[in-house]
Design an enzyme around this catalytic site. Structure first.
Site, PDB file in Angstrom:
ATOM      1  N   GLU A 273       0.589  -1.246  -0.023  1.00 52.33           N
ATOM      2  CA  GLU A 273      -0.064   0.188   0.095  1.00 52.33           C
ATOM      3  C   GLU A 273       0.999   1.454   0.045  1.00 52.33           C
ATOM      4  O   GLU A 273       0.598   2.281   0.856  1.00 52.33           O
ATOM      5  CB  GLU A 273      -0.919  -0.002   1.296  1.00 52.33           C
ATOM      6  CG  GLU A 273      -1.735  -1.052   1.567  1.00 52.33           C
ATOM      7  CD  GLU A 273      -2.576  -1.206   2.930  1.00 52.33           C
ATOM      8  OE1 GLU A 273      -1.845  -0.670   3.820  1.00 52.33           O
ATOM      9  OE2 GLU A 273      -3.470  -1.754   2.946  1.00 52.33           O
ATOM     10  N   PRO A 274       1.811   1.449  -1.010  1.00 57.12           N
ATOM     11  CA  PRO A 274       2.472   2.678  -1.142  1.00 57.12           C
ATOM     12  C   PRO A 274       1.614   3.964  -1.173  1.00 57.12           C
ATOM     13  O   PRO A 274       0.735   3.941  -2.073  1.00 57.12           O
ATOM     14  CB  PRO A 274       3.187   2.507  -2.114  1.00 57.12           C
ATOM     15  CG  PRO A 274       2.582   1.709  -3.143  1.00 57.12           C
ATOM     16  CD  PRO A 274       1.756   0.652  -2.299  1.00 57.12           C
ATOM     17  N   ARG A 312       2.033  20.429   6.136  1.00 54.89           N
ATOM     18  CA  ARG A 312       3.161  19.562   6.804  1.00 54.89           C
ATOM     19  C   ARG A 312       4.170  20.388   7.720  1.00 54.89           C
ATOM     20  O   ARG A 312       4.538  19.931   8.779  1.00 54.89           O
ATOM     21  CB  ARG A 312       3.721  18.723   5.736  1.00 54.89           C
ATOM     22  CG  ARG A 312       2.784  17.974   5.193  1.00 54.89           C
ATOM     23  CD  ARG A 312       3.501  16.926   4.230  1.00 54.89           C
ATOM     24  NE  ARG A 312       4.257  15.923   4.953  1.00 54.89           N
ATOM     25  CZ  ARG A 312       5.610  15.857   4.865  1.00 54.89           C
ATOM     26  NH1 ARG A 312       6.354  16.909   4.478  1.00 54.89           N
ATOM     27  NH2 ARG A 312       6.214  15.111   5.828  1.00 54.89           N
ATOM     28  N   CYS A 344      -3.320  34.031   9.981  1.00 54.84           N
ATOM     29  CA  CYS A 344      -3.218  34.611  11.083  1.00 54.84           C
ATOM     30  C   CYS A 344      -2.873  33.556  12.170  1.00 54.84           C
ATOM     31  O   CYS A 344      -3.644  33.248  13.150  1.00 54.84           O
ATOM     32  CB  CYS A 344      -4.285  35.059  11.261  1.00 54.84           C
ATOM     33  SG  CYS A 344      -4.904  36.420  10.403  1.00 54.84           S
ATOM     34  N   TYR A 373       0.407  14.307   0.801  1.00 57.38           N
ATOM     35  CA  TYR A 373      -0.259  14.951   2.028  1.00 57.38           C
ATOM     36  C   TYR A 373      -0.359  16.315   1.772  1.00 57.38           C
ATOM     37  O   TYR A 373       0.013  16.971   3.126  1.00 57.38           O
ATOM     38  CB  TYR A 373       0.298  14.292   3.291  1.00 57.38           C
ATOM     39  CG  TYR A 373       0.269  12.773   3.251  1.00 57.38           C
ATOM     40  CD1 TYR A 373      -0.700  12.166   3.729  1.00 57.38           C
ATOM     41  CD2 TYR A 373       1.535  12.018   3.111  1.00 57.38           C
ATOM     42  CE1 TYR A 373      -1.087  10.857   3.819  1.00 57.38           C
ATOM     43  CE2 TYR A 373       1.389  10.571   3.041  1.00 57.38           C
ATOM     44  CZ  TYR A 373      -0.017  10.012   3.368  1.00 57.38           C
ATOM     45  OH  TYR A 373       0.117   8.672   3.500  1.00 57.38           O
TER      46      TYR A 373
END
Ligand SMILES: *Cc1c(COP(=O)(O)O)cnc(C)c1O
Length: 425
Positions: A273-274, A312, A344, A373
């Site tokens: 499952e890469p 991230r 902000c 992601y």
């Protein structure tokens, strides 16, 4: 591959000048390279080919239909963690019998939808989930094919927020409970529990936690078979890291060798499952410098992209390379700047004291390694429209998700009757 590299002093991918995309669709915008997606997939698939695995792309890394569809055309299945992701995978052309449904909190309605769709397997993560799946399947007059996700209690050596295979994490069941649950499942007519699954974390750059994990899985499979449980499938999860900052990463050939040496001779159907490793370096986030602000202590480069577009750095203190679209001259002087967005929050910072060539308002930059992601975690926080997504292929590009319009930000919000019409008072 030459993706997102300078050609004639301008950053290009797949034969397209990225500045041209920025001009056409505006910024911020995610740009993905078809060559990078396809080459990375093919290289991984070729390394594993002798093991004939099912490669289920982990849709959560980048769930745009065009990205899933690119892999589906190359034969990939999908690893999904919600019915929403299942619907995307099906819409992108992934056959139901190549879909694996993972996740610790599957609801009964999600189980029912997946059973009706006819997916390949559920990866069950707890006893209550096993019992619920049995009931849902029986209610539909069906039998659910399932694997049990085990938690091998192995430290993946990755960031604490993306480690999943230690006993302090919510994922899977410990090896001892696995034995017991396989016994339990024998008495559940709605379940065919005939596989084991594991996934110890993400952005792994060292192969040894994976080889320890796969070795533990092999021992477990032998023991289960010794107790008369038929184990037909082994799902090895994902987790292979990418180079964000020149890290050495796991070579697909080494990964394949470790799989071969640990679980290769068990005669089970292998599933991998890469996610990140297939898409992470196939995308960038294009952004334009809005202002350069000289503070008392630091110099700030303020971009039109922000943490709502790429979470991230704020979430994991992650490093992303940032490069101007126009190649700086070799003798350009580098100086430290904080590269920030307009949201902000002080956490809205892509880089601190990053050594950068001179940047001015209006300049375009690429925030690299934004294929995984990134868009999937985007929000409209601060009422910032969700950015456009673009797929480049062979000298041409297509908008695969238009930029959200301001009116769309609140088009589905409803003023209750007491706030509409009528007098003030
Ligand atoms: C997130 C996830 C993956 C993919 O992880 P990557 O690090 O992106 O390869 C695979 N399997 C499961 C169960 C996951 O939760």
């Amino acid at each position: 591959m030459g993706n997102f590299a300078y050609t004639g002093g301008r950053m290009q991918t797949d034969g397209v000048d990225l500045a041209q995309i920025a001009d056409a669709v505006g910024t911020p915008a995610y740009v993905y390279s078809s060559v990078a997606l396809e080459d990375t997939y093919r290289r991984f698939a070729a390394a594993l080919a002798p093991l004939d695995p099912l490669i289920c792309y982990a849709v959560k890394a980048n769930s745009n239909l065009a990205v899933i569809g690119t892999f589906a055309r190359l034969g990939a299945g999908a690893d999904v963690v919600s019915v929403g992701e299942m619907a995307r995978a099906l819409a992108a052309g992934v056959p139901a019998d190549r879909i694996v449904f993972a996740g610790v909190g599957k609801r009964r309605d999600e189980m029912a939808a997946a059973l009706k769709a006819g997916i390949l397997q559920f990866n069950v993560e707890s006893e209550p989930e096993l019992l619920a799946l049995n009931e849902v399947a029986l209610g539909l007059g069906l039998r659910a094919t399932a694997s049990l996700r085990v938690n091998p209690d192995i430290d993946a050596g990755t960031h604490p927020k993306i480690t999943t295979g230690s006993r302090d994490n919510k994922f899977g069941v410990d090896i001892a409970s696995a034995m017991r649950l396989f016994e339990t499942a024998k008495n559940l007519p709605g379940i065919d529990l005939s596989g084991v699954a594991v996934h110890i974390g993400s952005q792994l750059t060292d192969i040894s936690p994976l080889s320890d994990t796969f070795a533990a899985i092999a021992r477990l499979v032998r023991e289960l078979r010794g107790r008369n449980h038929a184990i037909r499938r082994i799902d090895l999860g994902g987790g292979i890291g990418i180079a964000y900052q020149g890290e050495t990463v796991i070579d697909p050939k080494d990964y394949a060798r470790v799989v071969m040496e640990t679980v290769g001779d068990l005669g089970a159907k292998l599933i991998v499952e890469p996610g990140r490793s297939l898409v992470g370096n196939a995308g960038v986030l294009l952004s334009r410098v809005v202002y350069v602000k000289q503070g008392e202590a630091r110099r700030f480069v303020i971009l039109d992209a922000a943490m709502n577009d790429l979470l991230r750095p704020a979430l994991y203190e992650a490093f992303h390379e940032i490069a101007p679209l126009v190649e700086p001259p070799a003798q350009a002087k580098l100086s430290p700047v904080d590269i920030v967005g307009p949201v902000c929050e002080s956490a809205d910072r892509f880089a601190a004291e990053r050594m950068m060539p001179p940047l001015e308002a209006g300049d375009l930059v690429a925030i690299k390694s934004a294929g995984a992601y990134a868009a999937v975690m985007a929000s409209s926080y601060n009422s910032r429209p969700i950015a456009a997504e673009v797929l480049v292929r062979d000298g041409d590009f297509a908008v695969i998700k238009p930029r959200q319009e301001i009116a769309q930000l609140f088009a589905d919000e409803i003023l209750p009757p007491w706030l509409t019409g009528g007098a003030h008072g």
